[in-house]
Scaffold this motif. Structure first.
Motif, PDB file in Angstrom:
ATOM      1  N   GLU A  75      -5.946   4.505   6.640  1.00 16.27           N
ATOM      2  CA  GLU A  75      -5.909   2.964   5.979  1.00 16.27           C
ATOM      3  C   GLU A  75      -6.305   2.813   4.410  1.00 16.27           C
ATOM      4  OE1 GLU A  75      -2.944   0.940   5.725  1.00 16.27           O
ATOM      5  OE2 GLU A  75      -1.771   2.392   6.832  1.00 16.27           O
ATOM      6  N   LEU A  97      -8.949   3.038   1.063  1.00 19.32           N
ATOM      7  CA  LEU A  97      -8.393   2.635  -0.387  1.00 19.32           C
ATOM      8  C   LEU A  97      -8.593   3.360  -0.608  1.00 19.32           C
ATOM      9  CD1 LEU A  97      -7.282   1.438  -2.321  1.00 19.32           C
ATOM     10  CD2 LEU A  97      -9.528  -0.539  -3.516  1.00 19.32           C
ATOM     11  N   LYS A 122       0.977  -1.239   0.253  1.00 17.70           N
ATOM     12  CA  LYS A 122       0.319   0.098   0.329  1.00 17.70           C
ATOM     13  C   LYS A 122       0.876   1.460  -0.157  1.00 17.70           C
ATOM     14  CE  LYS A 122      -1.910  -1.762   3.835  1.00 17.70           C
ATOM     15  NZ  LYS A 122      -3.338  -1.836   4.440  1.00 17.70           N
ATOM     16  N   VAL A 136      -3.322   4.880  -0.402  1.00 13.06           N
ATOM     17  CA  VAL A 136      -4.585   4.398   1.106  1.00 13.06           C
ATOM     18  C   VAL A 136      -4.209   5.784   1.610  1.00 13.06           C
ATOM     19  CG1 VAL A 136      -4.585   2.515   1.240  1.00 13.06           C
ATOM     20  CG2 VAL A 136      -2.388   3.768   2.027  1.00 13.06           C
TER      21      VAL A 136
END
Length: 189
Positions: A161, A163, A132, A157
């Motif tokens: 966190e 998306l 990520k 992200v």
């Protein structure tokens, strides 16, 4: 000229959001205001979000257009969703699997999805080995990661966190070219 900005605003919704942001960030502030004012509301929100990230950050590079699915869906449900949604014009080869808080927990390549039995759950075929990228990460660091791990795309992200977008190799190549050009300019003095 406001006419030119209105014409530009008509073209922008047809572009991936990362390209739209790249074009707009090159304009003067009053031109940016004119273009944003002429954009449809949903496109304006996407562009404004992109511009809100630091200039050379992952948030500026990423595209917002991505496909997300919950892990409990079956392969059959997922393919039906792809057929019934407005994805006909979208170019993608990767789906992101998210939990209810929209945190990415896996990715599924389109080829793998199409070859899997309809009754399998997405959670059974997803790849959980992915990296990520924080939206605030500097674009040079993003390029280094892509190079080091041979990545072709990666989820981006936010600070929670969640998306919010994805970066693909074509965006990274642009950055590498830019950096190389800057280095050459520096050498040339």
């Amino acid at each position: 000229d406001v006419m030119g900005m209105a014409a530009l605003a008509r073209q922008l919704p047809d572009l991936p959001s990362d390209d739209a942001v790249n074009i707009i960030e090159e304009l003067e502030q009053d031109e940016i205001d004119d273009v944003l004012a002429a954009l449809p509301a949903e496109d304006r929100i996407l562009v404004e979000e992109g511009l809100s990230y630091p200039e050379d950050s992952a948030g500026r590079m990423m595209q917002r257009e991505l496909v997300t699915v919950p892990s409990f869906w079956t392969v059959g449900q997922t393919t039906e969703y792809l057929r019934s949604s407005g994805f006909q014009d979208a170019e993608f080869y990767l789906l992101f699997v998210v939990d209810p808080a929209r945190n990415p927990i896996g990715e599924v390549r389109l080829g793998k999805l199409l070859c899997a039995p309809r009754a399998r759950r997405v959670s059974e075929i997803m790849d959980m080995d992915f990296r990520k990228i924080p939206a605030t990460m500097d674009q040079e660091e993003v390029a280094i990661l892509f190079r080091r791990y041979g990545m072709v795309s990666a989820p981006v992200v936010d600070e929670h966190e969640r998306l919010i977008g994805m970066i693909t190799i074509d965006d990274v190549i642009d950055v590498i070219d830019e950096e190389a050009e800057e280095d050459l300019m520096g050498l040339a003095g």
